[in-house]
Design an enzyme around this catalytic site. Structure first.
Site, PDB file in Angstrom:
ATOM      1  N   ASP A 104       0.865  -1.172   0.000  1.00 19.03           N
ATOM      2  CA  ASP A 104       0.000   0.000   0.000  1.00 19.03           C
ATOM      3  C   ASP A 104       0.904   1.226   0.000  1.00 19.03           C
ATOM      4  O   ASP A 104       1.613   1.483   0.980  1.00 19.03           O
ATOM      5  CB  ASP A 104      -0.877  -0.021   1.249  1.00 19.03           C
ATOM      6  CG  ASP A 104      -1.772   1.195   1.381  1.00 19.03           C
ATOM      7  OD1 ASP A 104      -1.632   2.135   0.574  1.00 19.03           O
ATOM      8  OD2 ASP A 104      -2.615   1.212   2.298  1.00 19.03           O
ATOM      9  N   ASN A 162       2.219   4.840 -10.541  1.00 19.77           N
ATOM     10  CA  ASN A 162       0.897   4.859 -11.164  1.00 19.77           C
ATOM     11  C   ASN A 162      -0.241   4.729 -10.161  1.00 19.77           C
ATOM     12  O   ASN A 162      -1.349   5.224 -10.411  1.00 19.77           O
ATOM     13  CB  ASN A 162       0.804   3.719 -12.191  1.00 19.77           C
ATOM     14  CG  ASN A 162      -0.619   3.477 -12.644  1.00 19.77           C
ATOM     15  OD1 ASN A 162      -1.181   4.258 -13.401  1.00 19.77           O
ATOM     16  ND2 ASN A 162      -1.223   2.384 -12.185  1.00 19.77           N
ATOM     17  N   TYR A 173      -9.605  15.670  -6.200  1.00 22.46           N
ATOM     18  CA  TYR A 173      -8.788  14.723  -6.957  1.00 22.46           C
ATOM     19  C   TYR A 173      -7.648  15.432  -7.682  1.00 22.46           C
ATOM     20  O   TYR A 173      -6.481  15.031  -7.575  1.00 22.46           O
ATOM     21  CB  TYR A 173      -9.663  13.953  -7.941  1.00 22.46           C
ATOM     22  CG  TYR A 173      -8.869  13.071  -8.888  1.00 22.46           C
ATOM     23  CD1 TYR A 173      -8.220  11.936  -8.423  1.00 22.46           C
ATOM     24  CD2 TYR A 173      -8.755  13.397 -10.239  1.00 22.46           C
ATOM     25  CE1 TYR A 173      -7.473  11.133  -9.274  1.00 22.46           C
ATOM     26  CE2 TYR A 173      -8.021  12.602 -11.103  1.00 22.46           C
ATOM     27  CZ  TYR A 173      -7.378  11.474 -10.621  1.00 22.46           C
ATOM     28  OH  TYR A 173      -6.634  10.697 -11.474  1.00 22.46           O
ATOM     29  N   LYS A 202      -3.286  15.357  -7.203  1.00 24.72           N
ATOM     30  CA  LYS A 202      -2.354  14.888  -8.238  1.00 24.72           C
ATOM     31  C   LYS A 202      -1.292  15.914  -8.599  1.00 24.72           C
ATOM     32  O   LYS A 202      -0.338  15.602  -9.312  1.00 24.72           O
ATOM     33  CB  LYS A 202      -3.146  14.511  -9.497  1.00 24.72           C
ATOM     34  CG  LYS A 202      -4.156  13.385  -9.311  1.00 24.72           C
ATOM     35  CD  LYS A 202      -3.498  12.050  -9.031  1.00 24.72           C
ATOM     36  CE  LYS A 202      -2.982  11.398 -10.285  1.00 24.72           C
ATOM     37  NZ  LYS A 202      -2.483  10.017 -10.031  1.00 24.72           N
TER      38      LYS A 202
END
Length: 251
Positions: free
Chosen positions: A64, A91, A155, A159
């Site tokens: 994880d 990824n 989100y 990123k």
């Protein structure tokens, strides 16, 4: 054609979707591949089995990436199994769509940032420490970091961290001839939230009209094409860059 014979590649979150496509592509080019998963052991084993059935070599590691000890174990096991690390693709990630910024809770924030920001950051950091000179680092981001979308504020924010870190690492690792780049895929059919059949069908119907090349939506293989470029000799002097994979669409 790209030749990765003898190279060792770690692809996080490679049980399915984009990570699976990249892992299979690298294996088809001769690399020994570590297939990583957090909870989806069944698909991770399937991915590895398909790589080996095609003549490649794969090793499955559960880790994880929101856990630093797990990240350490991922790379330690890779080194024990294959002896080196030459390519790393960060990824693994989590997606949340359709959530207005006003509705984001602290738990929501912590859940996404623990993987998309913290996990990606420390995956890249650890990779930089163990990667062979001349190696390749790739971060898989999202076009939502450059095109604003309502309902994707949390989100897309999560990123951004890795995208900035890539630029810094590219400078800091240049003396070792290690390239560090980011791929920004648009929504990809069969990946993330678009792996669900119902969501994928709605996405296919709505997105195909947005100016994509050939009027089609993206596939995991389209992203694997970009990853193949970055790990190949032709990209040996390309670092700190961002490649958008969106079929020509600007949003």
């Amino acid at each position: 054609m790209t030749d990765l014979t003898g190279k060792v590649a770690v692809v996080t979150g490679s049980a399915r979707g984009i990570g699976e496509a990249i892992a299979k592509r690298f294996a088809s080019l001769g690399a020994n591949v570590v297939v990583n998963y957090s909870t989806d052991e069944e698909n991770a084993r399937r991915t590895a089995s398909e790589i080996e059935a095609a003549g490649g070599r794969a090793h499955v590691v559960q880790a994880d990436i929101s856990s630093l000890p797990d990240i350490d174990r991922l790379f330690d096991e890779t080194l024990t199994t294959f002896g080196s690390v030459d390519i790393v693709v960060a990824n693994a990630g989590r997606e949340v769509v359709g959530q207005l910024a006003a509705d984001v809770t602290e738990d929501d924030f912590d859940r996404l940032f623990s993987v998309n920001a913290k996990g990606a950051f420390f995956t890249l950091q650890k990779a930089a420490k163990v990667l062979t000179d001349g190696g390749r680092l790739i971060s898989i981001g999202s076009t939502t970091t450059i095109f604003p979308y309502s309902g994707l504020g949390l989100y897309s924010s999560s990123k951004v961290v890795a995208a900035q870190f890539v630029r810094i690492l590219a400078l800091e690792l240049a003396s070792r001839a290690i390239t560090v780049n980011t791929i920004l895929p648009t929504g990809i059919l069969g990946a993330g939230v678009f792996a669900d059949p119902a969501g994928a069908e709605a996405f296919r119907a709505g997105d195909a009209q947005m100016g994509r090349i050939d009027g089609r939506v993206g596939t995991p293989e389209d992203v694997a094409d970009a990853a193949e470029y970055f790990v190949g000799d032709l990209a040996g002097w390309v670092s700190g860059q961002t490649l958008t994979v969106a079929g020509g669409a600007i949003a």
